[in-house]
Design a protein around this motif. Structure first.
Motif, PDB file in Angstrom:
ATOM      1  N   HIS A   1      55.754  31.368  36.920  1.00  0.00           N
ATOM      2  CA  HIS A   1      56.777  31.252  37.959  1.00  0.00           C
ATOM      3  C   HIS A   1      56.363  32.007  39.221  1.00  0.00           C
ATOM      4  N   GLY A   2      55.786  33.193  39.029  1.00  0.00           N
ATOM      5  CA  GLY A   2      55.405  34.014  40.165  1.00  0.00           C
ATOM      6  C   GLY A   2      54.313  33.382  41.007  1.00  0.00           C
ATOM      7  N   VAL A   3      53.331  32.764  40.348  1.00  0.00           N
ATOM      8  CA  VAL A   3      52.269  32.086  41.090  1.00  0.00           C
ATOM      9  C   VAL A   3      52.853  30.945  41.921  1.00  0.00           C
ATOM     10  N   ALA A   4      53.739  30.157  41.303  1.00  0.00           N
ATOM     11  CA  ALA A   4      54.341  29.022  42.015  1.00  0.00           C
ATOM     12  C   ALA A   4      55.213  29.484  43.181  1.00  0.00           C
ATOM     13  N   ASN A   5      55.932  30.579  42.999  1.00  0.00           N
ATOM     14  CA  ASN A   5      56.850  31.060  44.032  1.00  0.00           C
ATOM     15  C   ASN A   5      56.139  31.781  45.167  1.00  0.00           C
ATOM     16  N   ARG A   6      55.106  32.545  44.842  1.00  0.00           N
ATOM     17  CA  ARG A   6      54.488  33.416  45.838  1.00  0.00           C
ATOM     18  C   ARG A   6      53.194  32.861  46.436  1.00  0.00           C
TER      19      ARG A   6
ATOM     20  N   ALA B   1      47.524  36.017  30.409  1.00  0.00           N
ATOM     21  CA  ALA B   1      47.731  35.439  31.731  1.00  0.00           C
ATOM     22  C   ALA B   1      46.445  34.817  32.269  1.00  0.00           C
ATOM     23  N   THR B   2      45.305  35.343  31.859  1.00  0.00           N
ATOM     24  CA  THR B   2      44.023  34.848  32.372  1.00  0.00           C
ATOM     25  C   THR B   2      43.744  33.412  31.958  1.00  0.00           C
ATOM     26  N   THR B   3      44.351  32.959  30.865  1.00  0.00           N
ATOM     27  CA  THR B   3      44.149  31.567  30.453  1.00  0.00           C
ATOM     28  C   THR B   3      45.357  30.690  30.750  1.00  0.00           C
ATOM     29  N   ARG B   4      46.504  31.295  31.103  1.00  0.00           N
ATOM     30  CA  ARG B   4      47.731  30.508  31.286  1.00  0.00           C
ATOM     31  C   ARG B   4      48.241  30.511  32.710  1.00  0.00           C
ATOM     32  N   SER B   5      48.511  31.673  33.276  1.00  0.00           N
ATOM     33  CA  SER B   5      49.211  31.751  34.557  1.00  0.00           C
ATOM     34  C   SER B   5      48.354  31.286  35.719  1.00  0.00           C
ATOM     35  N   ALA B   6      47.047  31.489  35.616  1.00  0.00           N
ATOM     36  CA  ALA B   6      46.164  31.170  36.751  1.00  0.00           C
ATOM     37  C   ALA B   6      45.083  30.206  36.323  1.00  0.00           C
TER      38      ALA B   6
ATOM     39  N   LYS C   1      40.708  23.620  36.965  1.00  0.00           N
ATOM     40  CA  LYS C   1      40.847  24.963  36.408  1.00  0.00           C
ATOM     41  C   LYS C   1      39.509  25.650  36.173  1.00  0.00           C
ATOM     42  N   PHE C   2      38.477  24.897  35.850  1.00  0.00           N
ATOM     43  CA  PHE C   2      37.186  25.496  35.502  1.00  0.00           C
ATOM     44  C   PHE C   2      36.542  26.180  36.709  1.00  0.00           C
ATOM     45  N   TYR C   3      36.683  25.570  37.884  1.00  0.00           N
ATOM     46  CA  TYR C   3      36.016  26.091  39.081  1.00  0.00           C
ATOM     47  C   TYR C   3      36.954  26.822  40.033  1.00  0.00           C
ATOM     48  N   TYR C   4      38.248  26.759  39.801  1.00  0.00           N
ATOM     49  CA  TYR C   4      39.190  27.437  40.693  1.00  0.00           C
ATOM     50  C   TYR C   4      39.051  28.943  40.569  1.00  0.00           C
ATOM     51  N   ARG C   5      38.849  29.584  41.727  1.00  0.00           N
ATOM     52  CA  ARG C   5      38.719  31.043  41.781  1.00  0.00           C
ATOM     53  C   ARG C   5      39.824  31.609  42.672  1.00  0.00           C
ATOM     54  N   PRO C   6      40.802  32.346  42.104  1.00  0.00           N
ATOM     55  CA  PRO C   6      41.829  32.941  42.962  1.00  0.00           C
ATOM     56  C   PRO C   6      41.211  33.976  43.886  1.00  0.00           C
ATOM     57  N   PRO C   7      41.766  34.154  45.078  1.00  0.00           N
ATOM     58  CA  PRO C   7      41.206  35.144  46.007  1.00  0.00           C
ATOM     59  C   PRO C   7      41.056  36.512  45.342  1.00  0.00           C
ATOM     60  N   GLY C   8      39.842  37.044  45.401  1.00  0.00           N
ATOM     61  CA  GLY C   8      39.557  38.335  44.789  1.00  0.00           C
ATOM     62  C   GLY C   8      39.354  38.279  43.286  1.00  0.00           C
ATOM     63  N   GLY C   9      39.404  37.100  42.695  1.00  0.00           N
ATOM     64  CA  GLY C   9      39.297  36.970  41.245  1.00  0.00           C
ATOM     65  C   GLY C   9      38.121  36.114  40.814  1.00  0.00           C
TER      66      GLY C   9
ATOM     67  N   VAL D   1      47.856  24.309  44.948  1.00  0.00           N
ATOM     68  CA  VAL D   1      47.234  23.137  45.550  1.00  0.00           C
ATOM     69  C   VAL D   1      45.715  23.219  45.409  1.00  0.00           C
ATOM     70  N   ARG D   2      45.144  24.389  45.709  1.00  0.00           N
ATOM     71  CA  ARG D   2      43.693  24.579  45.577  1.00  0.00           C
ATOM     72  C   ARG D   2      43.249  24.392  44.124  1.00  0.00           C
ATOM     73  N   LYS D   3      44.036  24.921  43.198  1.00  0.00           N
ATOM     74  CA  LYS D   3      43.689  24.811  41.787  1.00  0.00           C
ATOM     75  C   LYS D   3      43.686  23.357  41.328  1.00  0.00           C
ATOM     76  N   ARG D   4      44.681  22.596  41.766  1.00  0.00           N
ATOM     77  CA  ARG D   4      44.733  21.178  41.386  1.00  0.00           C
ATOM     78  C   ARG D   4      43.545  20.410  41.965  1.00  0.00           C
ATOM     79  N   ARG D   5      43.121  20.776  43.161  1.00  0.00           N
ATOM     80  CA  ARG D   5      42.002  20.069  43.799  1.00  0.00           C
ATOM     81  C   ARG D   5      40.674  20.425  43.146  1.00  0.00           C
ATOM     82  N   LEU D   6      40.465  21.713  42.878  1.00  0.00           N
ATOM     83  CA  LEU D   6      39.182  22.169  42.339  1.00  0.00           C
ATOM     84  C   LEU D   6      39.080  22.001  40.831  1.00  0.00           C
TER      85      LEU D   6
END
Length: 235
Positions: free
Chosen positions: A109-114, A230-235, A127-135, A120-125
């Motif tokens: 919920h927090g990822v979607a809200n904040r 959270a590393t496998t679910r939230s992001a 899950k395997f290649y999506y890298r959250p900023p700083g992660g 959007v970036r995650k859906r485009r890239l």
């Protein structure tokens, strides 16, 4: 190597806090420590002691001759409870959990809200290649896991790691395609204290031997828990 196994750490206080935050619809997971310092919960300690009784009951030739743990407190503690005083027990930072950067401590919920733009970036890239900023992306974690496996020197090697690790080892050792591995991870939870293992084949490849096995916990007085990271679910 003839055999390699991975045990997911026992249930942590972070696992419990994440479950509470997700079920309560909260944005943020209530964890005071940094991720590397999150301890086992009381149930996680029981799982670790059950692992210790299991190893004590088996012939020494079935023990791993090399034990490698993630540097996180919950994995080191699980390894110490399972195989206290093992003569070849190492800690390697390449086995640490995935780092989430700006999404750290956020629920789904927090990822979607904040950070809706990150979804959007995650859906485009993907899950395997999506890298959250700083992660890190799943591919980033795979690169360090690949490096670690190349350096392992032992006939029977046991890793103490995180929920993401068995999924990535299936990709690395068995050659499970990215799409299949991610679909499998989406529909599966690796139980705390469970064992997943592979055995070397005559052709040099690897065959899955056990998958998320928790019989040893039940046999030695602990209940398996299926608390997701959270590393496998939230992001």
């Amino acid at each position: 190597m003839e055999w390699i196994g991975v045990i997911r750490h026992g249930e942590s206080t972070g696992n419990v806090a994440r479950e509470a935050a997700e079920s309560g619809g909260h944005d943020v997971i209530d964890i005071a420590e940094r991720d590397a310092d999150v301890p086992l919960s009381p149930e996680g300690e029981r799982q670790g002691r059950a692992l210790g009784r299991w190893f004590a009951s088996m012939p020494r030739e079935q023990w791993p001759d090399l034990v490698v743990a993630s540097p996180y407190r919950r994995t080191i503690t699980t390894a110490a409870l399972a195989l206290p005083g093992h003569p070849r027990a190492l800690v390697d930072e390449r086995l640490r959990d995935r780092e989430l950067g700006v999404l750290d401590l956020l629920t789904t919920h927090g990822v979607a809200n904040r950070h809706p733009d990150e979804l959007v970036r995650k859906r485009r890239l993907g899950k395997f290649y999506y890298r959250p900023p700083g992660g890190e992306s799943w591919a980033d974690v795979l690169l360090r896991l690949r490096s670690l496996v190349r350096d392992l020197e032992g006939r029977r090697v046991l890793l103490f790691a995180h929920e993401i690790t068995p999924f990535l080892l299936r990709y690395l050792l068995e050659g499970v395609p990215e799409r299949d591995m991610l679909a499998y991870a989406h529909n599966s939870t690796v139980p705390n204290g469970s064992l997943t293992s592979w055995r070397r084949q005559d052709d040099g490849g690897w065959a899955l031997e056990r998958e998320f096995d928790t019989d040893h916990l039940v046999a030695h007085g602990a209940e398996p828990t299926e608390t997701a990271d959270a590393t496998t679910r939230s992001a």
